[in-house]
Structure formats: structure tokens, C-alpha cells
Design an enzyme around this catalytic site. Structure first.
Site, PDB file in Angstrom:
ATOM      1  N   HIS A  35      -1.944  13.353  -0.339  1.00 17.98           N
ATOM      2  CA  HIS A  35      -2.891  13.031  -0.552  1.00 17.98           C
ATOM      3  C   HIS A  35      -4.648  13.286  -1.830  1.00 17.98           C
ATOM      4  O   HIS A  35      -5.007  13.269  -1.558  1.00 17.98           O
ATOM      5  CB  HIS A  35      -4.148  11.844   0.423  1.00 17.98           C
ATOM      6  CG  HIS A  35      -5.039  10.732   0.339  1.00 17.98           C
ATOM      7  ND1 HIS A  35      -5.208  10.465   1.555  1.00 17.98           N
ATOM      8  CD2 HIS A  35      -4.617  10.103  -0.595  1.00 17.98           C
ATOM      9  CE1 HIS A  35      -5.725   9.357   0.820  1.00 17.98           C
ATOM     10  NE2 HIS A  35      -5.721   9.366  -1.009  1.00 17.98           N
TER      11      HIS A  35
ATOM     12  N   GLY B 283      -5.472  11.703  -6.822  1.00 12.74           N
ATOM     13  CA  GLY B 283      -6.625  11.022  -7.625  1.00 12.74           C
ATOM     14  C   GLY B 283      -7.035  13.063  -7.620  1.00 12.74           C
ATOM     15  O   GLY B 283      -8.464  12.893  -7.813  1.00 12.74           O
TER      16      GLY B 283
ATOM     17  N   GLU C  85      -3.165  10.462   8.343  1.00 12.85           N
ATOM     18  CA  GLU C  85      -3.659  11.565   8.049  1.00 12.85           C
ATOM     19  C   GLU C  85      -4.346  13.506   8.651  1.00 12.85           C
ATOM     20  O   GLU C  85      -5.500  12.473   9.635  1.00 12.85           O
ATOM     21  CB  GLU C  85      -4.248  11.770   6.748  1.00 12.85           C
ATOM     22  CG  GLU C  85      -3.560  10.772   6.028  1.00 12.85           C
ATOM     23  CD  GLU C  85      -4.129  10.430   3.995  1.00 12.85           C
ATOM     24  OE1 GLU C  85      -5.284  10.872   4.422  1.00 12.85           O
ATOM     25  OE2 GLU C  85      -3.269   9.406   3.859  1.00 12.85           O
TER      26      GLU C  85
HETATM   27  N1  LIG Z   1      -3.556   8.431  -4.178  1.00 16.28           N
HETATM   28  C1  LIG Z   1      -4.752   8.176  -3.506  1.00 16.28           C
HETATM   29  O1  LIG Z   1      -4.905   9.708  -3.718  1.00 16.28           O
HETATM   30  C2  LIG Z   1      -5.607   7.233  -4.611  1.00 16.28           C
HETATM   31  C3  LIG Z   1      -7.115   8.023  -5.283  1.00 16.28           C
HETATM   32  C4  LIG Z   1      -7.564   6.120  -5.700  1.00 16.28           C
HETATM   33  C5  LIG Z   1      -6.771   5.198  -5.525  1.00 16.28           C
HETATM   34  N2  LIG Z   1      -6.200   4.968  -4.495  1.00 16.28           N
HETATM   35  C6  LIG Z   1      -5.866   3.503  -3.780  1.00 16.28           C
HETATM   36  O2  LIG Z   1      -5.560   2.757  -4.827  1.00 16.28           O
HETATM   37  C7  LIG Z   1      -5.352   1.942  -4.216  1.00 16.28           C
HETATM   38  C8  LIG Z   1      -5.281   0.673  -5.630  1.00 16.28           C
HETATM   39  O3  LIG Z   1      -6.598   1.891  -6.435  1.00 16.28           O
HETATM   40  P1  LIG Z   1      -7.768   0.556  -7.759  1.00 16.28           P
HETATM   41  O4  LIG Z   1      -8.404   1.130  -8.108  1.00 16.28           O
HETATM   42  O5  LIG Z   1      -6.575   0.549  -8.627  1.00 16.28           O
HETATM   43  O6  LIG Z   1      -7.364  -0.597  -7.218  1.00 16.28           O
HETATM   44  P2  LIG Z   1      -8.236  -2.348  -7.655  1.00 16.28           P
HETATM   45  O7  LIG Z   1      -8.763  -2.991  -6.141  1.00 16.28           O
HETATM   46  O8  LIG Z   1      -8.874  -2.537  -8.902  1.00 16.28           O
HETATM   47  O9  LIG Z   1      -6.416  -3.139  -7.703  1.00 16.28           O
HETATM   48  C9  LIG Z   1      -5.811  -3.333  -6.637  1.00 16.28           C
HETATM   49  C10 LIG Z   1      -5.141  -4.577  -6.707  1.00 16.28           C
HETATM   50  O10 LIG Z   1      -4.104  -4.808  -6.112  1.00 16.28           O
HETATM   51  C11 LIG Z   1      -4.019  -6.553  -6.114  1.00 16.28           C
HETATM   52  N3  LIG Z   1      -3.812  -6.413  -4.494  1.00 16.28           N
HETATM   53  C12 LIG Z   1      -4.262  -6.736  -3.107  1.00 16.28           C
HETATM   54  N4  LIG Z   1      -3.709  -6.625  -1.809  1.00 16.28           N
HETATM   55  C13 LIG Z   1      -2.495  -7.083  -2.410  1.00 16.28           C
HETATM   56  C14 LIG Z   1      -0.921  -7.622  -2.400  1.00 16.28           C
HETATM   57  N5  LIG Z   1      -0.772  -7.681  -0.871  1.00 16.28           N
HETATM   58  N6  LIG Z   1      -0.052  -8.158  -3.422  1.00 16.28           N
HETATM   59  C15 LIG Z   1      -0.356  -8.077  -4.203  1.00 16.28           C
HETATM   60  N7  LIG Z   1      -1.402  -7.754  -5.122  1.00 16.28           N
HETATM   61  C16 LIG Z   1      -2.715  -7.302  -3.954  1.00 16.28           C
HETATM   62  C17 LIG Z   1      -5.474  -6.676  -5.749  1.00 16.28           C
HETATM   63  O11 LIG Z   1      -5.559  -7.917  -6.575  1.00 16.28           O
HETATM   64  C18 LIG Z   1      -5.508  -5.934  -7.109  1.00 16.28           C
HETATM   65  O12 LIG Z   1      -5.660  -6.401  -7.910  1.00 16.28           O
HETATM   66  C19 LIG Z   1      -6.398   1.756  -3.294  1.00 16.28           C
HETATM   67  O13 LIG Z   1      -5.975   1.218  -2.399  1.00 16.28           O
HETATM   68  C20 LIG Z   1      -7.240   2.944  -3.427  1.00 16.28           C
HETATM   69  O14 LIG Z   1      -7.638   3.078  -2.286  1.00 16.28           O
HETATM   70  C21 LIG Z   1      -5.103   6.296  -3.573  1.00 16.28           C
END
Ligand SMILES: NC(=O)c1ccc[n+]([C@@H]2O[C@H](COP(=O)([O-])OP(=O)(O)OC[C@H]3O[C@@H](n4cnc5c(N)ncnc54)[C@H](O)[C@@H]3O)[C@@H](O)[C@H]2O)c1
Length: 401
Positions: free
Chosen positions: A282, A285, A259
Site C-alpha cells: 500500500h 501514494g 492489510e
Molecule cells: N494505493 C494507494 O496508496 C492509494 C493512494 C491514493 C488513493 N488511492 C485510492 O485510489 C482510488 C482512486 O482515487 P481518486 O483520488 O482517483 O478517486 P476519485 O474519487 O477522484 O475517482 C474515483 C472514480 O471512480 C469512479 N468509479 C467509482 N466506482 C466505479 C465503478 N464501479 N466503475 C467505474 N467507475 C467507478 C468514480 O465515478 C470516480 O470518477 C481510491 O479508491 C483511493 O482510495 C490509493
């Protein structure tokens, strides 16, 4: 009066909360480089930053009076967490405040892709009237496949069902299925069943390249794909191939392997210019509501920590929350070796004080014990606690809980 310095234009709610907790607060618009940060931290107890300010080992070493850092964002890579723990500086962030924003963007994108909204919008801006129902669908009754059923995935599950979608999900852990959502035993099973696949996995190393040519090929023909999790999880060349072949009918991507570092830098991606592909920088959030919630959440953690020593959800301290009230409280961060608690309690007893409440937790090389006693803390006791060879930091400035 304790002092707080907030950088990078943190939401005013943080200033309000810290001020009403008795802090003298200075809030600046921009980030500071290392030298300016060290100068600005003179006499500051609590620092608030977002992603641009680097809190290095040097900053921490030069400002030993600093007791806590609030990262008013999700990531904490900009802070040397180990050096902070070594210096007894507690670090807090806001891991959940923007999850609803991500979910709402995902919902908007699923509908937009199903209706080919961005293509229609682009055409009409170019003066082309293309009124047609071909390739446009309702999402009602369609099956959404959620990969990663954590904070975001599970909220999305609830909202998607409220819109009439069927939900299937796959998670590495055995997660409780919400509503009528159905768990899949494997990613392959989910790919077979879903008409739209959305990734919400975390950033663990093993997820690099999780979704590539093989997974796209296993998706149902003309299905939709979304990634709002991490850029390195998806092979973008493979996604491009499957969009161009028509196997995937549309995609929305918010996160990228590389990015741009700053506003205005050119964005390079093999996904640029593809039909029915929504690219966003990105911003999953990034909403004002999330910023407000981040301000509220992190300021609340800093206030709690300074008042009561509570370290719940700190990213680098053992987690302790001691409830109840007493005459005095002290919190001792120490090396995690046997016998510290016994020595602390023996010293307290030698000064004729009784322990009213106590909680200890450890995290790697550190232990953290919060102790309530039934009388004022004698200066000699504090000096003895500070002189213990295992002591990293002793904090006694907490208000009464
Ligand atoms: N786009 C954005 O601006 C933005 C904002 C916030 C969070 N995010 C990203 O979103 C993602 C999810 O966030 P969250 O708060 O829900 O995280 P979280 O940790 O609550 O949930 C992630 C889930 O994914 C599961 N997981 C991990 N690897 C896996 C795989 N290979 N197969 C199946 N399940 C798997 C975990 O067991 C967990 O339940 C994170 O990567 C976070 O960085 C992006």
C-alpha cells in the site's frame, strides 16, 4: 498566540507554514493514546495528526477549546467526524496530494510487468543469467483500460498517452475524456478492448467484489492487471487462478482486503510467490513529495480556517469561503433550522452595524455562516450570538481577511 500540536512526524513544511501564520507549534514524532492526547491538548487550538492518532468523542468533549483538526493523510476514519462537527471542530485532510505518486507507480508497474522485470531481477539475484526477449514487450501502441476516471485515473490517462499507449476508460459518471482517450460504455467493453486493465475506483460499498472470476475471464488473453485502488474491490483467489492458468500474464497489486496493522506484521495473501506478480505494501501514494504536499496542503487549510473561517474542502463542515475585506468578521456554526440567518442579521443591525459580506452554507444538521461587518464587534453582540439556542460555536478570533 494560538497553539498548534502536530503528531506523527508531519512534514516540516507544516511547522513552517503554521509558525509563519503566527502559531506556536510543537511537533512530536509519534502518536499519542487517548489519555496522553487529552493532556497534550491543554491550551491547543489546532491539532495535526496522521493515521495512528484516534480523535475520539471523549477527546473532543474534554478539550472544548480545540477548533480544528488537520488529518495530514487521505483517510479520516481515525477521527470521530460527527462528534467533531457537534463540537464545532473543523476537520481537513489532503485528498489529492498523493495522486501523482500513485500514477507514477502504475506507469512503472505497467512497464515492469510488460518486461517481466521482477522475475528477471529475482533470477539474477539468485545467480541465474536468463537473457531472452520471450514474453517481453514494449508498451508503446498497447491499449490501457482505466476503470475509474477520477483524480488518479485521468492523470494516468495523460501520462500513458505520453508514453505512446492508447487509452480507453470506463467510469460510472460521464467524465470528460482527456487527450485521445476513449470512453467505454461498459466495463465489459473495456475488458474486451484493453491489453492492460488498471483499477482506480473509489471505496464506495458497491465496489466490493467488483472484479472477480467473471471479469478476469473476460479480459483479453495474456493481458495485464493492476489494482492500486482498494483491496476489497478484487477477488484475489480468482486473480491467482487466472495467473496460474496463464490467462493473465502479470499483475501488480498495492492494496489488499486485509492489510497488516503495523510495520513488521506478517503479510498473508494467496498472491504471494506467483510469477510476474508485483506486490507492494500500500505504498502507491507514499513518496516524500506526497508527504511534503500533504504538509503544505493541510497546513494551508488550517491557516486559512483560523484566519478567515474558510471551510472549503473540510470533511465535516459546510463549505464557505468569503472573500473581501471588512473591519470585523465572525463565523457561526449553528443548527440547520429556519430563521437563524435572519436572527443573526437582526442582532447585527440592532448594534448599528452593517453587513458588508455574508455567506451561508449547510451540511446535514449544521449551518455555517461567515459575516463581515463594518465595525468592531461589541461584547454584547457576541454574547447574544453565543446565547442563540441554535449556536454550536462562534469564532471571532479570525484575523482580518
Ligand atoms: N494505493 C494507494 O496508496 C492509494 C493512494 C491514493 C488513493 N488511492 C485510492 O485510489 C482510488 C482512486 O482515487 P481518486 O483520488 O482517483 O478517486 P476519485 O474519487 O477522484 O475517482 C474515483 C472514480 O471512480 C469512479 N468509479 C467509482 N466506482 C466505479 C465503478 N464501479 N466503475 C467505474 N467507475 C467507478 C468514480 O465515478 C470516480 O470518477 C481510491 O479508491 C483511493 O482510495 C490509493
Amino acid at each position: 498566540m494560538p497553539r498548534a500540536l502536530l503528531l506523527e512526524n508531519i512534514d516540516p513544511v507544516a511547522v513552517e507554514l503554521l509558525s509563519s501564520a503566527g502559531f506556536e507549534v510543537e511537533s512530536l514524532h509519534g502518536a499519542l493514546d487517548e489519555a496522553d492526547l487529552i493532556a497534550a491538548l491543554d491550551g491547543v487550538d489546532v491539532l495535526g495528526i496522521r493515521s495512528k492518532t484516534q480523535v475520539t468523542a471523549e477527546v473532543l468533549a474534554r478539550r472544548p477549546a480545540l477548533s480544528a483538526v488537520g488529518a495530514f493523510c487521505i483517510g479520516t476514519n481515525q477521527i470521530d467526524l460527527t462528534a467533531a462537527a457537534e463540537a464545532g471542530v473543523a476537520v481537513f485532510n489532503a485528498p489529492y496530494s498523493n495522486t501523482r505518486s500513485v500514477v507514477e507507480l502504475a506507469i512503472a508497474e505497467i512497464i515492469s510487468l510488460a518486461r517481466r522485470l521482477t522475475d528477471r531481477d529475482r533470477a539474477l539475484h539468485a545467480g541465474i543469467w536468463d537473457k531472452s526477449a520471450t514474453g517481453s514487450h514494449e508498451i508503446r501502441g498497447r491499449t490501457l483500460g482505466i476503470v475509474g476516471y477520477g483524480n488518479i485515473g485521468s492523470q494516468l490517462s495523460v501520462l500513458a498517452e505520453a508514453l505512446g499507449m492508447r487509452v480507453v476508460f470506463y467510469d460510472l459518471e460521464d467524465k470528460l475524456a482527456l487527450g485521445n482517450a476513449q470512453r467505454c460504455d461498459s466495463l465489459d467493453e473495456l475488458l474486451e478492448r484493453a491489453e492492460a486493465v488498471t483499477l482506480h475506483v473509489d471505496g464506495r460499498g458497491g465496489n466490493a467484489g467488483l472484479f472477480g472470476a467473471e471479469q478476469f475471464a473476460k479480459m483479453r488473453r495474456r493481458s495485464l492487471f493492476l489494482n492500486l485502488s482498494r483491496g476489497f474491490v478484487v477477488d484475489h483467489e480468482a486473480l491467482r487462478d487466472h495467473i496460474l492458468s496463464g490467462h493473465i500474464a502479470g499483475a501488480a497489486v498495492d492494496v489488499f482486503p486485509d492489510e497488516p496493522k503495523k510495520q513488521g506484521d506478517e503479510f498473508g495473501s494467496v498472491l504471494r510467490g506467483l510469477p510476474n506478480v508485483i506486490l507492494t505494501p500500500h505504498v502507491g501514494g507514499s513518496t516524500q513529495e506526497a508527504q511534503y504536499d500533504i504538509g503544505r496542503f493541510v497546513a494551508g487549510k488550517l491557516v486559512d480556517y483560523s484566519r478567515t473561517g474558510t471551510t472549503t474542502l473540510s470533511v465535516n463542515m459546510p463549505a464557505v469561503a468569503l472573500h473581501g475585506s471588512s473591519v470585523s468578521r465572525f463565523a457561526l456554526l449553528h443548527r440547520n433550522v429556519p430563521g437563524v440567518l435572519a436572527r443573526v442579521d437582526a442582532l447585527v443591525g440592532e448594534h448599528g452595524l452593517n453587513v458588508d459580506g455574508q455567506m451561508l452554507s449547510t451540511r446535514g444538521p449544521f449551518g455555517y455562516v461567515v459575516t463581515d461587518v463594518n465595525g468592531a464587534l461589541p461584547a454584547e453582540l457576541l454574547a447574544q450570538l453565543r446565547a442563540l439556542p441554535e449556536t454550536v460555536r462562534l469564532v471571532t478570533s479570525h484575523h482580518r481577511p
